[in-house]
Write an enzyme that holds these catalytic residues in place. Sequence first.
Site, PDB file in Angstrom:
ATOM      1  N   GLY A 170       0.458  -9.939 -21.376  1.00 26.87           N
ATOM      2  CA  GLY A 170      -0.728 -10.071 -20.511  1.00 26.87           C
ATOM      3  C   GLY A 170      -1.344  -8.705 -20.264  1.00 26.87           C
ATOM      4  O   GLY A 170      -2.556  -8.507 -20.368  1.00 26.87           O
ATOM      5  N   LYS A 171      -0.481  -7.751 -19.922  1.00 21.53           N
ATOM      6  CA  LYS A 171      -0.965  -6.389 -19.671  1.00 21.53           C
ATOM      7  C   LYS A 171      -1.562  -5.794 -20.950  1.00 21.53           C
ATOM      8  O   LYS A 171      -2.606  -5.154 -20.914  1.00 21.53           O
ATOM      9  CB  LYS A 171       0.192  -5.492 -19.205  1.00 21.53           C
ATOM     10  CG  LYS A 171       0.573  -5.685 -17.743  1.00 21.53           C
ATOM     11  CD  LYS A 171       1.596  -4.650 -17.322  1.00 21.53           C
ATOM     12  CE  LYS A 171       2.096  -4.925 -15.909  1.00 21.53           C
ATOM     13  NZ  LYS A 171       3.149  -4.005 -15.493  1.00 21.53           N
ATOM     14  N   ASP A 190       2.522   0.885 -13.271  1.00 17.63           N
ATOM     15  CA  ASP A 190       3.507   0.407 -12.316  1.00 17.63           C
ATOM     16  C   ASP A 190       2.730  -0.045 -11.085  1.00 17.63           C
ATOM     17  O   ASP A 190       1.760   0.597 -10.686  1.00 17.63           O
ATOM     18  CB  ASP A 190       4.476   1.536 -11.953  1.00 17.63           C
ATOM     19  CG  ASP A 190       5.738   0.989 -11.315  1.00 17.63           C
ATOM     20  OD1 ASP A 190       6.258  -0.027 -11.810  1.00 17.63           O
ATOM     21  OD2 ASP A 190       6.200   1.557 -10.313  1.00 17.63           O
ATOM     22  N   SER A 191       3.143  -1.149 -10.502  1.00 23.75           N
ATOM     23  CA  SER A 191       2.357  -1.664  -9.384  1.00 23.75           C
ATOM     24  C   SER A 191       3.242  -2.287  -8.320  1.00 23.75           C
ATOM     25  O   SER A 191       4.433  -2.489  -8.527  1.00 23.75           O
ATOM     26  CB  SER A 191       1.344  -2.694  -9.896  1.00 23.75           C
ATOM     27  OG  SER A 191       2.019  -3.740 -10.552  1.00 23.75           O
ATOM     28  N   TYR A 236       2.728 -11.724  -5.068  1.00 18.27           N
ATOM     29  CA  TYR A 236       2.403 -11.894  -3.641  1.00 18.27           C
ATOM     30  C   TYR A 236       0.969 -12.399  -3.418  1.00 18.27           C
ATOM     31  O   TYR A 236       0.482 -12.399  -2.290  1.00 18.27           O
ATOM     32  CB  TYR A 236       2.595 -10.557  -2.919  1.00 18.27           C
ATOM     33  CG  TYR A 236       4.016 -10.039  -3.017  1.00 18.27           C
ATOM     34  CD1 TYR A 236       4.974 -10.406  -2.081  1.00 18.27           C
ATOM     35  CD2 TYR A 236       4.406  -9.215  -4.068  1.00 18.27           C
ATOM     36  CE1 TYR A 236       6.287  -9.956  -2.190  1.00 18.27           C
ATOM     37  CE2 TYR A 236       5.717  -8.756  -4.183  1.00 18.27           C
ATOM     38  CZ  TYR A 236       6.649  -9.134  -3.239  1.00 18.27           C
ATOM     39  OH  TYR A 236       7.943  -8.698  -3.343  1.00 18.27           O
ATOM     40  N   HIS A 258      -6.430  -4.018  -7.432  1.00 19.79           N
ATOM     41  CA  HIS A 258      -5.882  -2.668  -7.612  1.00 19.79           C
ATOM     42  C   HIS A 258      -5.800  -2.308  -9.100  1.00 19.79           C
ATOM     43  O   HIS A 258      -6.140  -1.211  -9.508  1.00 19.79           O
ATOM     44  CB  HIS A 258      -4.502  -2.598  -6.966  1.00 19.79           C
ATOM     45  CG  HIS A 258      -3.618  -3.771  -7.300  1.00 19.79           C
ATOM     46  ND1 HIS A 258      -4.047  -5.067  -7.162  1.00 19.79           N
ATOM     47  CD2 HIS A 258      -2.364  -3.853  -7.804  1.00 19.79           C
ATOM     48  CE1 HIS A 258      -3.080  -5.882  -7.558  1.00 19.79           C
ATOM     49  NE2 HIS A 258      -2.049  -5.168  -7.941  1.00 19.79           N
TER      50      HIS A 258
HETATM   51  P1  IMP Z   1       5.082  -4.365 -12.171  1.00 23.60           P
HETATM   52  O1  IMP Z   1       3.866  -3.531 -12.215  1.00 23.60           O
HETATM   53  O2  IMP Z   1       5.122  -5.314 -13.333  1.00 23.60           O
HETATM   54  O3  IMP Z   1       6.330  -3.531 -12.010  1.00 23.60           O
HETATM   55  O4  IMP Z   1       4.950  -5.295 -10.890  1.00 23.60           O
HETATM   56  C1  IMP Z   1       5.612  -5.074  -9.699  1.00 23.60           C
HETATM   57  C2  IMP Z   1       5.560  -6.225  -8.760  1.00 23.60           C
HETATM   58  O5  IMP Z   1       4.533  -5.991  -7.796  1.00 23.60           O
HETATM   59  C3  IMP Z   1       5.246  -7.590  -9.362  1.00 23.60           C
HETATM   60  O6  IMP Z   1       6.385  -8.214  -9.846  1.00 23.60           O
HETATM   61  C4  IMP Z   1       4.673  -8.312  -8.146  1.00 23.60           C
HETATM   62  O7  IMP Z   1       5.715  -8.784  -7.322  1.00 23.60           O
HETATM   63  C5  IMP Z   1       3.942  -7.214  -7.414  1.00 23.60           C
HETATM   64  N1  IMP Z   1       2.535  -7.186  -7.830  1.00 23.60           N
HETATM   65  C6  IMP Z   1       1.929  -6.230  -8.580  1.00 23.60           C
HETATM   66  N2  IMP Z   1       0.634  -6.543  -8.783  1.00 23.60           N
HETATM   67  C7  IMP Z   1       0.436  -7.739  -8.179  1.00 23.60           C
HETATM   68  C8  IMP Z   1      -0.704  -8.585  -8.066  1.00 23.60           C
HETATM   69  O8  IMP Z   1      -1.792  -8.330  -8.596  1.00 23.60           O
HETATM   70  N3  IMP Z   1      -0.529  -9.710  -7.354  1.00 23.60           N
HETATM   71  C9  IMP Z   1       0.642 -10.044  -6.775  1.00 23.60           C
HETATM   72  N4  IMP Z   1       1.726  -9.303  -6.871  1.00 23.60           N
HETATM   73  C10 IMP Z   1       1.645  -8.134  -7.566  1.00 23.60           C
END
Ligand code: IMP
Length: 475
Positions: free
Chosen positions: A11-12, A67-68, A150, A176
């Site tokens: 997806g990313k 990273d998010s 979330y 974001h």
């Molecule tokens: P990562 O960037 O794949 O490590 O995501 C980290 C975690 O942050 C995800 O598994 C979600 O729990 C949360 N997260 C990051 N972006 C979103 C979003 O756009 N919506 C909801 N949760 C998010």
Amino acid sequence: MEIIIATNNQGKVREFKNRLKDYEVFSLKDKNIDIEVEEDGKTFEENAIKKARTISDMTGALVMADDSGLEVFALDNAPGIYSARYGGEGLDDKGRYEKLLKDLEGKTDRDARFVSVIALCFPDGRNVTLRGECYGEITTAPDGDGGFGYDPIFYYPPLKKTFGTLTLEEKNEISHRARALDKMELFFKDEMSCLENEYLRLEIGSKGGEILHLINKSNGENLMNTDLKSWDYVAPVCFPVLGEVPDDTYYYQNKKYLIDLHGFAHLQKFSLVSASENSVTYRLNETEYSYKSWPFRFSLEITYTLTGKKVETLYKVTNNDDKQMFFNIGGHDTYAITTDYENYSLEYEKEEEIPKNCIYTNNRQFFEALPEKAKTFPVMMSKDRAIAFFTKDLKSSWVQLNYKDKPVVRVYFEREKTDSLGFWNEPNSKFYCIEPWAGIHEECQTTNITEEKTNLRYLEPNEEYTYYHSAEYFL
Ligand code: IMP
């Protein structure tokens, strides 16, 4: 040019490919790379860099990673970098947001933000991180089943909806991740630059030549405006007027001109003219738009320099016209604060006269109760109305914002050139403005006609004027 995306999430990869049409984009799978990088950093930035740097060192390519996560202020920014693992390994997305709702039970402050950080790691060892944030509130119950993570409990006030009820298209306009991707596009188009040292990372955009973010590298915290839902700016330059000319109108040589609040420079696109390891310079010249508001040919350069824990800002105005030019200039930098305003104070280097009759002191009682002169006094911030005031005839060359008597940031300015030092807070906001101005707020003038005002700066053809301030952080 080739870019590898350091993720196994298709997806990313699709989203990034869509935004990087001029590049050849490869996933780890495309390159037959099978590796899991441990995310053990203290910040989103550290984790994103670690992922991308590992692959860049392996392949010698330009690599990107992101990273998010979600930061909830009342929970000291938890779950933050642990968003995917909040509550332990056994939980799914629903289990995690239910745990979060439980942890927030009874709390009135439900403000939160999603953060997405993209790291670009170049083969020459250069790392750049780009951060996108989206502010909102945590609901008391889930709403909607769109998105992931979330999303059902993240309420986004401008759309009056949770992320869980947005369409993918709607979310991709404001999320974001979309904002980090927007910055990435700007970066690749040379419309954004970053300065970084051991302590700080500074991101600057070409729009308004303005700071986009200043990050404390030890904990990933924003040190300037963290609250873009309250105000759209981080550190706009005010040029060539300060404040709002009454009715936005002034006359020059019997001709009527309309001009924006704080002038036009912060609304225009600057060009990056030079960059070194710790300094960048952006420049604006007259445009059709500026000429309509202010009939001069000019150059305005803004140079940002990062030195230790200090961000320095230098404005340079040059008159490129063949007639005398008038202007004022000033900074409008924001500093991140929390909403327990009573714990903040302002401390000047020397005793200053406290303004009692300057504009916007709409809580007169507060100002009446202050001593005539002081070095330190409580900060006038308000939860329900905007408050601005100005100190004039300054004896100090710095002013400092303290929290619980400890210094947060010290703003240095050129005392001799600074006619007024403005302070402003937007109701209930999480930033405070300290504004060194070479000039005086338009509404403080005795006349509306700009040509006849006091405190104007004048430049003859080819002459230039510089004005400097800096902010030193106590990290
Ligand atoms: P990562 O960037 O794949 O490590 O995501 C980290 C975690 O942050 C995800 O598994 C979600 O729990 C949360 N997260 C990051 N972006 C979103 C979003 O756009 N919506 C909801 N949760 C998010």
